[in-house]
Design an enzyme around this catalytic site. Sequence first.
Site, short mmCIF file in Angstrom:
data_model
loop_
_atom_site.label_atom_id
_atom_site.label_comp_id
_atom_site.label_asym_id
_atom_site.label_seq_id
_atom_site.Cartn_x
_atom_site.Cartn_y
_atom_site.Cartn_z
N LYS A 179 -9.79 -7.01 7.71
CA LYS A 179 -8.82 -6.60 8.71
C LYS A 179 -9.28 -7.16 10.04
O LYS A 179 -10.43 -6.89 10.46
CB LYS A 179 -8.77 -5.06 8.82
CG LYS A 179 -8.10 -4.39 7.64
CD LYS A 179 -8.07 -2.88 7.81
CE LYS A 179 -7.46 -2.23 6.58
NZ LYS A 179 -7.69 -0.77 6.56
N GLU A 192 -10.91 0.39 -3.75
CA GLU A 192 -11.24 0.10 -2.35
C GLU A 192 -11.96 1.28 -1.71
O GLU A 192 -11.49 2.42 -1.83
CB GLU A 192 -9.93 -0.22 -1.60
CG GLU A 192 -10.11 -0.66 -0.16
CD GLU A 192 -8.78 -1.05 0.50
OE1 GLU A 192 -7.78 -1.27 -0.22
OE2 GLU A 192 -8.74 -1.13 1.73
N LYS A 243 -3.03 5.00 -2.78
CA LYS A 243 -4.04 5.80 -2.09
C LYS A 243 -4.45 6.97 -2.97
O LYS A 243 -3.58 7.60 -3.60
CB LYS A 243 -3.47 6.34 -0.77
CG LYS A 243 -3.17 5.25 0.25
CD LYS A 243 -4.43 4.68 0.85
CE LYS A 243 -4.11 3.73 1.97
NZ LYS A 243 -5.34 3.18 2.60
N ASP A 290 -7.14 2.97 -3.40
CA ASP A 290 -7.89 2.99 -2.13
C ASP A 290 -8.24 4.43 -1.81
O ASP A 290 -7.36 5.27 -1.61
CB ASP A 290 -7.05 2.36 -1.01
CG ASP A 290 -7.82 2.24 0.31
OD1 ASP A 290 -9.00 2.64 0.35
OD2 ASP A 290 -7.23 1.73 1.29
N LYS A 317 -1.06 -1.09 -4.32
CA LYS A 317 -2.24 -0.28 -3.98
C LYS A 317 -1.80 1.16 -3.85
O LYS A 317 -0.79 1.46 -3.23
CB LYS A 317 -2.83 -0.82 -2.68
CG LYS A 317 -3.79 0.10 -1.95
CD LYS A 317 -4.55 -0.72 -0.93
CE LYS A 317 -4.67 -0.01 0.40
NZ LYS A 317 -5.39 -0.84 1.38
N ASP A 340 -13.80 -1.94 2.59
CA ASP A 340 -12.91 -1.96 3.76
C ASP A 340 -13.73 -1.40 4.93
O ASP A 340 -14.40 -2.15 5.66
CB ASP A 340 -11.65 -1.13 3.44
CG ASP A 340 -10.69 -0.96 4.62
OD1 ASP A 340 -11.01 -1.40 5.73
OD2 ASP A 340 -9.60 -0.36 4.45
N SER A 385 0.85 -1.18 0.00
CA SER A 385 0.00 0.00 0.00
C SER A 385 0.89 1.23 0.00
O SER A 385 1.70 1.42 0.91
CB SER A 385 -0.90 -0.03 1.24
OG SER A 385 -1.68 1.14 1.31
N GLY A 426 -4.12 -4.16 6.06
CA GLY A 426 -3.13 -3.82 7.08
C GLY A 426 -3.45 -2.49 7.73
O GLY A 426 -4.21 -1.69 7.18
O1 OSB Z 1 -7.32 1.74 4.29
O2 OSB Z 1 -6.17 -0.02 4.13
C1 OSB Z 1 -6.34 1.11 4.61
C2 OSB Z 1 -3.32 2.12 6.75
C3 OSB Z 1 -3.96 2.72 7.81
C4 OSB Z 1 -5.32 2.83 7.81
C5 OSB Z 1 -6.06 2.33 6.73
C6 OSB Z 1 -5.43 1.69 5.67
C7 OSB Z 1 -4.04 1.61 5.68
C8 OSB Z 1 -3.27 1.03 4.59
C9 OSB Z 1 -1.87 0.54 4.90
O3 OSB Z 1 -3.64 0.98 3.45
C10 OSB Z 1 -1.80 -0.93 4.96
C11 OSB Z 1 -0.49 -1.40 5.54
O4 OSB Z 1 0.51 -1.36 4.82
O5 OSB Z 1 -0.46 -1.80 6.72
MG MG Z 2 -8.45 0.64 2.90
#
Ligand code: OSB
Ligand code: MG
Length: 381
Positions: free
Chosen positions: A272, A223, A173, A198, A171, A248, A145, A300
């Site tokens: 998660k 996402e 953001k 995402d 992924k 999510d 991510s 994560g």
């Molecule tokens: O939306 O998946 C998410 C991190 C913090 C809060 C939300 C998200 C995330 C990540 C990072 O996308 C995932 C990771 O590398 O742990």
């Molecule tokens: Mg997410």
Amino acid sequence: MRIESLTVRRVQMEMLTPFTTSFGTQTHRDLLIVEAHSSERTGYGECVAMGAPLYSEEATATCQVVLEEYLIPMLRSHGAAAGTPGVVEIDHPQLIRQILAPVKRNSMAKSALEGAVWDLWAKHQGISLAEAYGGTRSHIEVGLSIGIKDTDAELVSAVGAAVDAGYRRIKIKIAPGRDLQMLRAVRREFPDTPIMADANSAYTLADVDLFRSLDELDLMMIEQPLAHDDIVDHRHLQAQIRTPICLDESIHSAEDARKAIELGSGKIINIKIGRVGGIAESQDIEALCRQHGLDAWCGGMLETGIGRAHNVAIASLAGFTLPGDTAPSARYWAEDIIEPEVVMDRGVIEVPTAPGLGYDVVEERLDAHTTETRTYDLTAA
Ligand code: OSB
Ligand code: MG
């Protein structure tokens, strides 16, 4: 198995690089580690809430209060209710969900406690967490991510580095103003790389044209494009776009997943452990996805090695069909609190087979990051 005491630690960890999402920038993690102690062993769970309630309604401080004032006392009174005051006997960790069920939501707080009990139980059984959870894979595929970058050039170079490192999907953001053009720039450079986006709930149905345009980029999925608590508008959006929607934030339980599947609010679920309230609930969602033919993967929350070890173990279940956000320790931390650290080889992590987490928690490192510790004796009535 008799639980003698529980410890809640507040832990601060500096991240190697800041991580930016549509809801904010994380430069460090303020988190809780829960320890479940028997007379012989310690199990570890991680509370994955962010420092502020911007991803979901939970935050580290609210989880600490909920654990200390409600959840831990409930576990203690479970012993008394069973006719054995002062003795907390847990035959199976799946029981924890049931004991804590009267408390509504507060999933990440519950999950931290449940995770510690699972690890302790697995160690007592002499089995790995993956085996305890019902995992079947010896290796899991890993995705990365990548947070929002200031410029497209920076993002393209981060994606390039991730591709070179072997990640099985990338992924990215997105947020309003940092979406279509930016993703086009990435797609131009990496025509064949499995890419997804995402949004962390930053858009509304009024943005449907944007999501229609995203279809041209052949993303694996988008996402959580819409509100954190929505499954109805997601259904309408999914009906109008080709790109699969992955939920999510909207999914907090197997019941939520059932309703979203029934509505057609998405085609993929990011599971998660913390967001859904623990392992037992994650197992139920995994089973539901398998039954209904939905893809699922392990999300994560920028975990330390403890939370990551739980993620690697749950991702070994058959229903986790796509690479998860389970990047190795070195991606986040100068030095993780487990030994060995979680390592990735050509986009794959080997699922540990040693009892419990399968990684050793390095007490001195954990102590060095701990700012507050409280221990609750469960043997006192
Ligand atoms: O939306 O998946 C998410 C991190 C913090 C809060 C939300 C998200 C995330 C990540 C990072 O996308 C995932 C990771 O590398 O742990
Ligand atoms: Mg997410």
